[in-house]
Design an enzyme around this catalytic site. Structure first.
Site, PDB file in Angstrom:
ATOM      1  N   CYS A 173      54.533 -58.485  17.983  1.00  0.00           N
ATOM      2  CA  CYS A 173      55.419 -57.441  18.504  1.00  0.00           C
ATOM      3  C   CYS A 173      55.186 -57.268  19.993  1.00  0.00           C
ATOM      4  O   CYS A 173      54.070 -56.974  20.420  1.00  0.00           O
ATOM      5  CB  CYS A 173      55.195 -56.106  17.796  1.00  0.00           C
ATOM      6  N   LYS A 227      60.889 -52.932   7.457  1.00  0.00           N
ATOM      7  CA  LYS A 227      60.511 -52.491   8.800  1.00  0.00           C
ATOM      8  C   LYS A 227      58.988 -52.525   8.984  1.00  0.00           C
ATOM      9  O   LYS A 227      58.247 -52.210   8.054  1.00  0.00           O
ATOM     10  CB  LYS A 227      61.034 -51.048   8.934  1.00  0.00           C
ATOM     11  N   GLY A 228      58.538 -52.896  10.170  1.00  0.00           N
ATOM     12  CA  GLY A 228      57.101 -52.952  10.468  1.00  0.00           C
ATOM     13  C   GLY A 228      56.400 -51.654  10.108  1.00  0.00           C
ATOM     14  O   GLY A 228      56.835 -50.576  10.498  1.00  0.00           O
ATOM     15  N   ASN A 269      65.285 -55.171  22.585  1.00  0.00           N
ATOM     16  CA  ASN A 269      64.872 -53.899  21.996  1.00  0.00           C
ATOM     17  C   ASN A 269      63.433 -53.605  22.325  1.00  0.00           C
ATOM     18  O   ASN A 269      62.619 -54.515  22.539  1.00  0.00           O
ATOM     19  CB  ASN A 269      65.089 -53.901  20.477  1.00  0.00           C
ATOM     20  N   GLY A 295      65.817 -66.352  13.920  1.00  0.00           N
ATOM     21  CA  GLY A 295      66.080 -66.296  15.354  1.00  0.00           C
ATOM     22  C   GLY A 295      67.553 -66.566  15.586  1.00  0.00           C
ATOM     23  O   GLY A 295      67.972 -67.718  15.642  1.00  0.00           O
ATOM     24  N   GLY A 296      68.340 -65.520  15.622  1.00  0.00           N
ATOM     25  CA  GLY A 296      69.754 -65.666  15.964  1.00  0.00           C
ATOM     26  C   GLY A 296      70.646 -66.223  14.883  1.00  0.00           C
ATOM     27  O   GLY A 296      71.761 -66.660  15.176  1.00  0.00           O
ATOM     28  N   GLY A 353      59.370 -50.202  19.409  1.00  0.00           N
ATOM     29  CA  GLY A 353      57.952 -49.840  19.460  1.00  0.00           C
ATOM     30  C   GLY A 353      57.389 -49.431  18.116  1.00  0.00           C
ATOM     31  O   GLY A 353      56.545 -48.531  18.031  1.00  0.00           O
ATOM     32  N   ASN A 407      52.529 -59.079  11.360  1.00  0.00           N
ATOM     33  CA  ASN A 407      53.236 -59.078  12.638  1.00  0.00           C
ATOM     34  C   ASN A 407      52.205 -59.178  13.751  1.00  0.00           C
ATOM     35  O   ASN A 407      51.613 -58.177  14.151  1.00  0.00           O
ATOM     36  CB  ASN A 407      54.064 -57.788  12.750  1.00  0.00           C
TER      37      ASN A 407
END
Lengths: 255, 310
Positions: free
Chosen positions: B135, B51-52, B75, B248-249, B78, B132
């Site tokens: 975001c 997680k970021g 989403n 991506g997907g 944040g 990242n």
């Protein structure tokens, strides 16, 4: 506690009202381990629509048979698909998830609105205390099948309807103050729409009776990973899916 | 199950990062990995991308954070996270017990913050950092770094100067020309590129007549974005020499194969973890079977086969 991802088998389902169904699913891993207040997430297919699994509170278990109940309102894509499932069909189940209700108290008052009564139905069936009463909040007399469901699991059933077609006209908050005065309850358990739960908590809190609430939030993973369902707790962020969905009323500050 | 023969074909090196399988997890969809331990043998995935993580704890955005859209989700979490210090003290020791690689996704408000985070994470147990710069859900930094070549390069340089770990830069698809940014981060010293982050989107509730998400806009992910991601991997693979982690997907091994053919050296499973929490592990079995059936000795032989010069 171990969580499972299993393909359950539909044992049957029936209508309780025009838009509410009860479904029995064979999934021994879930049926043997689920506790009242815990939930499962459902996926009816392997396609990308609907994409996310949908959460449902476990409404009851038959531990010997290895099956559990879901009571759901047909509202969206997943529940429309669920409605079409027949005996023998497969359904993907992830669970049991989250933490359930505290069951160390003696006399309990359960308060529920709509399908929020589903997890309370499991709690009433598996409550080790002395007596359980249930306060049922419904829209109209059409939803009073709940009374029947709770009849053999509770000492007393009190109903309210928004339109006054059955029981007390009004909301669960109408008879609540009087009930709390006379009921000698050691704990109150609430599950329903957020405004209803807030109103109940506001009435219960001054009495000093412990109160548990079961929250519902839009979830992504159900495992505490995606942080879609977090809310503010005392001095920390809490995850509805993992730390909840059941919380003590004072434990979460904004929900 | 993936046997030894399969594992040999699956192992891959992305810049300095040796992975057992070419599959990692997209940041934000797999928590810190531990949340999935009931479903995935964490020793059997190529890397866990966590997680970021930010310098200070972040509470994330108010209001509704996720909503489903056709074949996707929006989403606006944040970057809620407990902060780098808690990660180092509480989470990393647990992750160290697993025989896998750990990629820490980091996000800062300034290039200096990325540098500071990189330095703090230059420790045993962390194998790579993922910058990242894409975001869409934070007021400061985030996407702003990912849409400017100059700003992206500054972030990469700041992090590069303060870590010995593999530096991966995660690109935003919300740009006119993804290859410009890719070239800029390569020139600034990024060891690898990951793409794509989410596409900015929104949904409006026709009954309340208000945006559904608390932050109005959010990032779109899931199968809906896959063709965009494949296209961007294909373009970036022709623009840079550094390896690409494609995402991506991806929801099946077939989807993953597409990304390798487009030029990705490794892939990440993201939103699909929510549908099937086993996927980060089981997808490797399908990839291995494909390699065996089609007589490829290594996943590396597949990389970029769909590119025009091949």
């Amino acid at each position: 506690m171990t969580k499972y991802l299993v393909d359950g088998t539909i044992l049957g389902q029936r209508s309780l009202s025009p838009d509410i169904r009860v479904m029995e699913i064979k999934a021994p891993e879930i049926a043997k381990t689920a506790e009242p207040g815990q939930f499962v997430t459902i996926k009816t297919n392997h396609l990308s629509v609907p994409l996310l699994r949908r959460p449902f509170g476990v409404a009851g278990v038959d531990r010997e048979k290895g099956s559990f109940l879901l009571i759901y309102r047909v509202v969206g894509e997943t529940t429309h698909l669920m409605e079409t499932l027949k005996e023998g069909d497969s359904i993907s189940i992830l669970g049991p998830l989250g933490h359930g209700f505290d069951r160390t108290h003696k006399n309990a008052l359960l308060i529920g609105g709509g399908v929020g009564l589903a997890p309370l139905h499991f709690l009433a069936a598996d409550y080790p205390g002395a007596q359980v009463d249930v306060l049922i909040g419904a829209r109209t007399a059409k939803e009073l099948f709940w009374t029947e469901l709770f009849r053999d699991k509770t000492r007393r059933q009190i109903e309210t309807t928004d339109d006054g077609t059955w029981g007390i006209k009004g909301m669960v908050t109408t008879p609540l103050p009087e009930l709390l005065k006379e009921g000698q309850y050691d704990c109150v358990y609430v599950c329903g729409p957020s405004p209803m739960m807030r109103a109940v908590v506001d009435i219960v809190r001054p009495t000093g009776i412990p109160c548990q609430i079961s929250l519902e939030k839009y979830m992504g993973c159900g495992l505490g990973a995606c942080l879609s369902c977090t809310c503010s707790g005392i001095g920390r962020r809490v995850k509805v899916c993992k730390d909840g969905p059941v919380f003590w009323a004072g434990e979460v500050t904004a929900w | 199950m993936v046997n030894a023969e399969m594992m040999k074909r699956l192992s891959v090196k992305v810049a300095g990062l040796s992975m057992k399988t070419p599959v990692t997890t997209a940041s934000g969809t797999f928590g810190f990995g531990l949340e999935f331990a009931d479903f995935v043998d964490l020793n059997q995935i190529g890397a866990i991308t966590v997680k970021g993580t930010t310098l200070k704890p972040r509470p994330g955005n108010q209001g509704q954070r996720i909503v489903e859209t056709p074949s996707g989700i929006l989403n606006c979490v944040g970057l809620e996270n407990p902060g780098v210090e808690v990660f180092l003290k509480e989470t990393l020791p647990k992750l160290k017990q697993y025989d896998t690689r750990v990629i820490v996704n980091i996000d800062g408000d300034s290039a200096d913050e990325y540098g500071e985070l990189a330095a703090m994470l230059d420790v045993d147990g962390v194998d790579a950092i993922e910058l990242n710069i894409s975001c869409p859900n934070v007021a400061q930094g985030g996407l702003a770094f990912g849409t400017s070549c100059t700003a992206a390069a500054e972030v990469v340089k700041a992090a590069r100067a303060r870590t010995h770990k593999t530096v991966i830069t995660k690109l935003s698809p919300n740009v006119t020309d993804i290859t410009e940014i890719a070239r800029a981060v390569e020139a600034a010293g990024s060891d690898a590129i990951s793409l794509i982050n989410t596409l900015v989107g929104m949904k409006i509730d026709i009954h309340t007549r208000r945006p559904v998400l608390g932050n109005t806009m959010g990032g779109l992910s899931g199968p809906a974005v896959r063709p965009v991601a494949v296209r961007m991997v294909y373009q970036v693979a022709q623009a840079v020499r550094i390896p690409i982690i494609g995402m991506g997907g991806i929801a099946s091994w077939e989807d993953a194969i597409e990304f390798f053919l487009a030029g990705a050296s490794a892939v990440a499973v993201g939103t699909a973890n929510f549908q099937d929490p086993r996927l980060a592990q089981t997808i490797s079995e399908g990839i291995a079977s494909y390699l065996i059936e089609n007589h490829f000795d290594s996943i590396q032989d597949l990389v970029g086969l769909a590119l025009p010069d091949r």
